[in-house]
Design a protein around this motif. Structure first.
Motif, PDB file in Angstrom:
ATOM      1  N   UNK A   1      -1.982  -8.475  -3.280  1.00 16.68           N
ATOM      2  CA  UNK A   1      -2.332  -8.429  -1.851  1.00 16.68           C
ATOM      3  C   UNK A   1      -2.064  -9.782  -1.213  1.00 16.68           C
ATOM      4  N   UNK A   2      -1.953  -9.753   0.092  1.00  9.75           N
ATOM      5  CA  UNK A   2      -1.831 -10.959   0.907  1.00  9.75           C
ATOM      6  C   UNK A   2      -3.119 -11.113   1.702  1.00  9.75           C
ATOM      7  N   UNK A   3      -3.624 -12.342   1.823  1.00 11.41           N
ATOM      8  CA  UNK A   3      -4.829 -12.564   2.630  1.00 11.41           C
ATOM      9  C   UNK A   3      -4.673 -13.878   3.405  1.00 11.41           C
TER      10      UNK A   3
ATOM     11  N   UNK B   1     -12.136  -9.699  -9.356  1.00 12.20           N
ATOM     12  CA  UNK B   1     -11.214 -10.135 -10.416  1.00 12.20           C
ATOM     13  C   UNK B   1      -9.849 -10.632  -9.980  1.00 12.20           C
ATOM     14  N   UNK B   2      -9.547 -10.539  -8.685  1.00 15.90           N
ATOM     15  CA  UNK B   2      -8.242 -11.034  -8.228  1.00 15.90           C
ATOM     16  C   UNK B   2      -8.158 -12.552  -8.401  1.00 15.90           C
TER      17      UNK B   2
ATOM     18  N   UNK C   1       1.525 -19.214   0.796  1.00 19.19           N
ATOM     19  CA  UNK C   1       2.624 -19.401   1.750  1.00 19.19           C
ATOM     20  C   UNK C   1       2.031 -20.221   2.896  1.00 19.19           C
ATOM     21  N   UNK C   2       2.423 -21.491   2.978  1.00 17.51           N
ATOM     22  CA  UNK C   2       1.791 -22.397   3.932  1.00 17.51           C
ATOM     23  C   UNK C   2       2.219 -22.092   5.361  1.00 17.51           C
ATOM     24  N   UNK C   3       1.226 -22.081   6.257  1.00 18.13           N
ATOM     25  CA  UNK C   3       1.465 -21.885   7.699  1.00 18.13           C
ATOM     26  C   UNK C   3       2.440 -20.734   7.955  1.00 18.13           C
ATOM     27  N   UNK C   4       2.167 -19.623   7.295  1.00 20.56           N
ATOM     28  CA  UNK C   4       3.121 -18.507   7.325  1.00 20.56           C
ATOM     29  C   UNK C   4       2.911 -17.581   8.505  1.00 20.56           C
ATOM     30  N   UNK C   5       1.746 -17.717   9.154  1.00 17.29           N
ATOM     31  CA  UNK C   5       1.498 -16.816  10.280  1.00 17.29           C
ATOM     32  C   UNK C   5       0.912 -17.611  11.444  1.00 17.29           C
ATOM     33  N   UNK C   6       1.359 -17.278  12.651  1.00 17.87           N
ATOM     34  CA  UNK C   6       0.844 -17.920  13.859  1.00 17.87           C
ATOM     35  C   UNK C   6       0.050 -16.887  14.632  1.00 17.87           C
TER      36      UNK C   6
ATOM     37  N   UNK D   1      -2.391 -20.218   6.637  1.00 17.04           N
ATOM     38  CA  UNK D   1      -1.791 -19.962   5.330  1.00 17.04           C
ATOM     39  C   UNK D   1      -1.981 -18.494   4.954  1.00 17.04           C
ATOM     40  N   UNK D   2      -1.096 -18.009   4.124  1.00 18.42           N
ATOM     41  CA  UNK D   2      -1.292 -16.688   3.507  1.00 18.42           C
ATOM     42  C   UNK D   2      -1.346 -16.883   1.995  1.00 18.42           C
ATOM     43  N   UNK D   3      -2.432 -16.450   1.383  1.00 22.67           N
ATOM     44  CA  UNK D   3      -2.543 -16.512  -0.077  1.00 22.67           C
ATOM     45  C   UNK D   3      -2.060 -15.196  -0.674  1.00 22.67           C
ATOM     46  N   UNK D   4      -1.321 -15.315  -1.758  1.00 22.46           N
ATOM     47  CA  UNK D   4      -0.941 -14.130  -2.537  1.00 22.46           C
ATOM     48  C   UNK D   4      -1.925 -14.043  -3.695  1.00 22.46           C
ATOM     49  N   UNK D   5      -2.567 -12.882  -3.835  1.00 24.22           N
ATOM     50  CA  UNK D   5      -3.535 -12.702  -4.920  1.00 24.22           C
ATOM     51  C   UNK D   5      -3.104 -11.509  -5.776  1.00 24.22           C
ATOM     52  N   UNK D   6      -3.415 -11.585  -7.053  1.00 16.95           N
ATOM     53  CA  UNK D   6      -3.002 -10.506  -7.956  1.00 16.95           C
ATOM     54  C   UNK D   6      -4.087 -10.167  -8.968  1.00 16.95           C
ATOM     55  N   UNK D   7      -4.063  -8.928  -9.403  1.00 18.03           N
ATOM     56  CA  UNK D   7      -5.018  -8.412 -10.390  1.00 18.03           C
ATOM     57  C   UNK D   7      -4.221  -7.600 -11.407  1.00 18.03           C
ATOM     58  N   UNK D   8      -4.371  -7.945 -12.671  1.00 20.63           N
ATOM     59  CA  UNK D   8      -3.656  -7.202 -13.716  1.00 20.63           C
ATOM     60  C   UNK D   8      -4.576  -6.180 -14.355  1.00 20.63           C
TER      61      UNK D   8
END
Ligand SMILES: CC(C)(COP(=O)(O)OP(=O)(O)OC[C@H]1O[C@@H](n2cnc3c(N)ncnc32)[C@H](O)[C@@H]1OP(=O)(O)O)[C@@H](O)C(=O)NCCC(=O)NCCS
Length: 180
Positions: free
Chosen positions: A129-131, A146-147, A153-158, A165-172
């Motif tokens: 997911x992106x947050x 658990x993510x 992604x720095x300063x990815x959205x205005x 920033x947008x953080x990419x998070x993952x859960x296996x």
């Protein structure tokens, strides 16, 4: 006892229905709800109707759900989208749109049910997911179940006059925490 794959402690997932449209229209035109979402223009009733129509055939290609309480009140939506059968991945989205229910445990329960559904019913190996960096409530919930934060992604959205920033998070598979 068999676990109901749609049901958690507080919520259940169900298919979207045309009657859900007025709530979606209200929530996704509320700047407080959409502050950390990739929505910036007003949404019409037609757009919401078309969205519901496009996701009402729930399946592997688009596992999109309404979230309702055990007494049948629709409080949000969630989904696992863009699945890759080769990689066994999908992208998670969630909104508890009825803000009166925020901080009541419903988002956490929805995340657990949705991720369990992804692993046990869709045979996913990884959920991503992106947050937005400022969405501290969501980040807290994602980490609680658990993510892990994997990249930024720095300063990815205005939005609202500044960059975020947008953080990419993952859960296996195997990492989902079903209890606090
Ligand atoms: C993010 C969201 C799904 C969370 O759902 P929720 O039902 O409010 O979540 P819960 O009640 O299960 O948990 C909220 C947790 O965040 C914590 N929290 C609340 N505000 C916080 C903040 N500013 N910083 C850190 N933690 C915070 C609460 O204390 C609670 O943690 P706890 O259970 O460990 O005490 C929901 O608020 C929402 O849909 N928001 C609008 C749309 C959105 O942002 N979607 C996510 C896009 S990535």
């Amino acid at each position: 006892m068999t676990t109901n794959p749609f049901e958690g402690r507080l919520i259940r997932l169900r298919a979207r229905e045309p009657e859900d449209e007025p709530s979606l229209h209200e929530w996704f035109n509320d700047p407080e709800v959409t502050e950390h979402l990739a929505l910036r223009y007003p949404l019409s009733h037609r757009t919401e109707r078309e969205f519901i129509e496009s996701v009402s055939d729930v399946g592997y290609a688009r596992a999109s759900f309404a979230v309702e309480t055990h007494d049948g009140r629709m409080i949000g939506g969630c989904g696992l989208e863009n699945p890759s059968a080769e990689n066994r991945t999908a992208v998670l989205g969630i909104a508890i749109g009825d803000k009166h229910f925020w901080d009541g445990g419903f988002g956490t329960d929805t995340m657990r049910v949705l991720c369990r559904f992804g692993f046990e019913m869709m045979n996913l190996h990884r959920i991503q997911l992106d947050v937005y960096g400022g969405n501290l409530r969501a980040i807290h919930v994602y980490e609680k179940v658990g993510f892990r934060r994997e990249a930024t992604k720095r300063q990815a959205v205005y939005k609202l006059g500044r960059y975020h920033h947008i953080h990419i998070m993952g859960l296996l598979e195997g990492e989902l925490k079903l209890e606090d």
